[in-house]
Design an enzyme around this catalytic site. Structure first.
Site, PDB file in Angstrom:
ATOM      1  N   TYR A   1       0.834  -1.207   0.000  1.00  0.00           N
ATOM      2  CA  TYR A   1       0.000   0.000   0.000  1.00  0.00           C
ATOM      3  C   TYR A   1       0.867   1.255   0.000  1.00  0.00           C
ATOM      4  CZ  TYR A   1      -4.284  -2.657   0.712  1.00  0.00           C
ATOM      5  OH  TYR A   1      -5.359  -3.506   0.542  1.00  0.00           O
TER       6      TYR A   1
ATOM      7  N   GLU B   1      -8.126  -7.552   5.230  1.00  0.00           N
ATOM      8  CA  GLU B   1      -7.237  -8.598   4.721  1.00  0.00           C
ATOM      9  C   GLU B   1      -6.553  -9.347   5.867  1.00  0.00           C
ATOM     10  OE1 GLU B   1      -4.960  -6.171   2.039  1.00  0.00           O
ATOM     11  OE2 GLU B   1      -6.820  -5.695   0.964  1.00  0.00           O
TER      12      GLU B   1
END
Length: 395
Positions: A98, A140
């Site tokens: 990310y 996640e």
């Protein structure tokens, strides 16, 4: 979390950013893949990159999430995040990636919008990105924990024990754990696995395939239609005794936790999630009303044609309707039709859960048909392995 000032800035700049998102995402991917070519070859679907579908999907996700911060809709937000989180988990995405995306996405925003990206504008969009990223990372992490693995460690090898030709351009593969007396992990009906294959140019590309067997079996089964470089590898190179690099099962197109009627609509190889759902329902003698709708090019090229009919026949309240682009007149009936799938004279219970499986265009058009039949948007679910359907109200 966005402050009131950041929310106001987001509202003021969303139209300009949304208009430029196509250019922003193209530049983002170009910059990221230049800096990290391994992501292009070993993580992202380069077919969708080449066609432009993946940049469009990212742009749609960002715009949809931004709009939801201005007009909150918890159900819609959960839909977007759940779908992305399951896909990310099946790829083994981790927190550090990310940061890489953030770096190159914001470089692209500045490159495209230039002086319009003032410090307050940059601050608001930066906060939006990390709000979305933090929610995804948390989702996640939960998926990894439920799978019993550390974040990102979803990959392992499985042994191909059976290969069958189920239509002229579709094969079915059966996998087992390569260790003796060891079973592959269980899964929920409707879930999928990712499969990573080595290609001739050194890339390792990944695609997702729905599991079609019973959830409590020690084996996994999935079908592959010949359509692209990964499926070509599986068709040409993978046989009994070979090892495949696969992920743990993920996916949120699973049976609803109630006994309301079900409508399962699929096209082409999109029948595979339906096969998985029906297999589980048949095994437990599910008595709810189930309407199965399927569209294909022709009967001779339809994968799982006999299995689909047998599964529906085994359900006490199962009904099957099929559409073909071409079919001989002697097979046509109320249940076998020609042309595109249409709901004109198909009885649909307004309480039904609708589960759509197939190409993006099919999902979009059929979703519109079900909405026109007064099916609530929150009861329309879908599965696609292409770019996501992120239109307002989809679920």
């Amino acid at each position: 979390m966005l402050s009131d000032a950041q929310r106001s800035t987001l509202a003021a700049t969303l139209p300009a950013v949304q208009d430029a998102l196509a250019d922003i995402t193209q530049r983002f991917y170009r910059g990221m893949f230049t800096a990290h070519p391994e992501l292009h070859d070993d993580l992202f679907n380069r077919t969708h990159q080449k066609s432009g579908e993946q940049p469009q999907a990212l742009a749609g996700s960002i715009a949809a999430f931004a709009r939801l911060q201005l007009e909150p809709d918890a159900r819609r937000q959960r839909f977007i995040l759940d779908r992305i989180a399951h896909k990310h988990a099946s790829l083994g995405v981790t927190r550090d990636q990310y940061t890489v995306v953030h770096e190159h996405l914001f470089a692209a925003i500045v490159e495209v919008l230039g002086d319009a990206v003032t410090p307050p504008v940059a601050d608001a969009w930066d906060q939006l990105y990390w709000d979305m990223a933090d929610l995804l990372i948390a989702s996640e992490a939960d998926l990894y924990a439920r799978a019993g693995v550390t974040p990102g460690q979803v990959w392992h090898d499985a042994l191909v024990t059976e290969r069958a030709q189920i239509s002229p351009d579709t094969i079915a593969l059966t996998l087992t754990d390569p260790e003796p007396n060891t079973s592959l992990p269980g899964f929920r009906p409707g879930q999928y696995i990712s499969v990573q294959v080595p290609l001739a140019d050194g890339a390792h590309q990944i695609r997702q395939y729905s599991l079609t067997g019973t959830p409590d079996s020690p084996r996994w089964q999935f079908s592959v239609k010949l359509a692209g470089e990964v499926s070509a590898y599986l068709h040409e190179q993978v046989f009994e005794g070979d090892l495949l690099h696969v992920s743990m099962p993920f996916g949120d197109l699973v049976l609803p936790d109630d006994d309301l009627p079900l409508t399962l609509a699929s096209a082409g190889i999109g029948c595979t999630p339906v096969i998985g759902l029906l297999t589980a329902m048949a095994a437990r003698g599910d008595e709810r009303p189930v309407t199965v709708l399927h569209a294909d090019r022709s009967r001779d090229r339809q994968p799982h044609r006999g299995q689909l009919a047998a599964l529906v026949e085994s359900l006490p309240q199962g009904r099957l309707y099929q559409w073909y682009e071409k079919a001989s007149s002697h097979v046509l009936s109320d249940a076998v039709r020609t042309g595109q799938m249409a709901l004109d004279d198909v009885a649909i219970d307004p309480r039904t859960h609708v589960m759509l499986c197939g190409p993006t265009g099919f999902l979009s058009s059929m979703r519109d048909e079900f909405l026109a039949r007064d099916i609530a948007a929150e009861r329309i679910h879908y599965e696609t392995f292409g770019p996501e359907l992120l239109r307002s109200g989809a679920r």
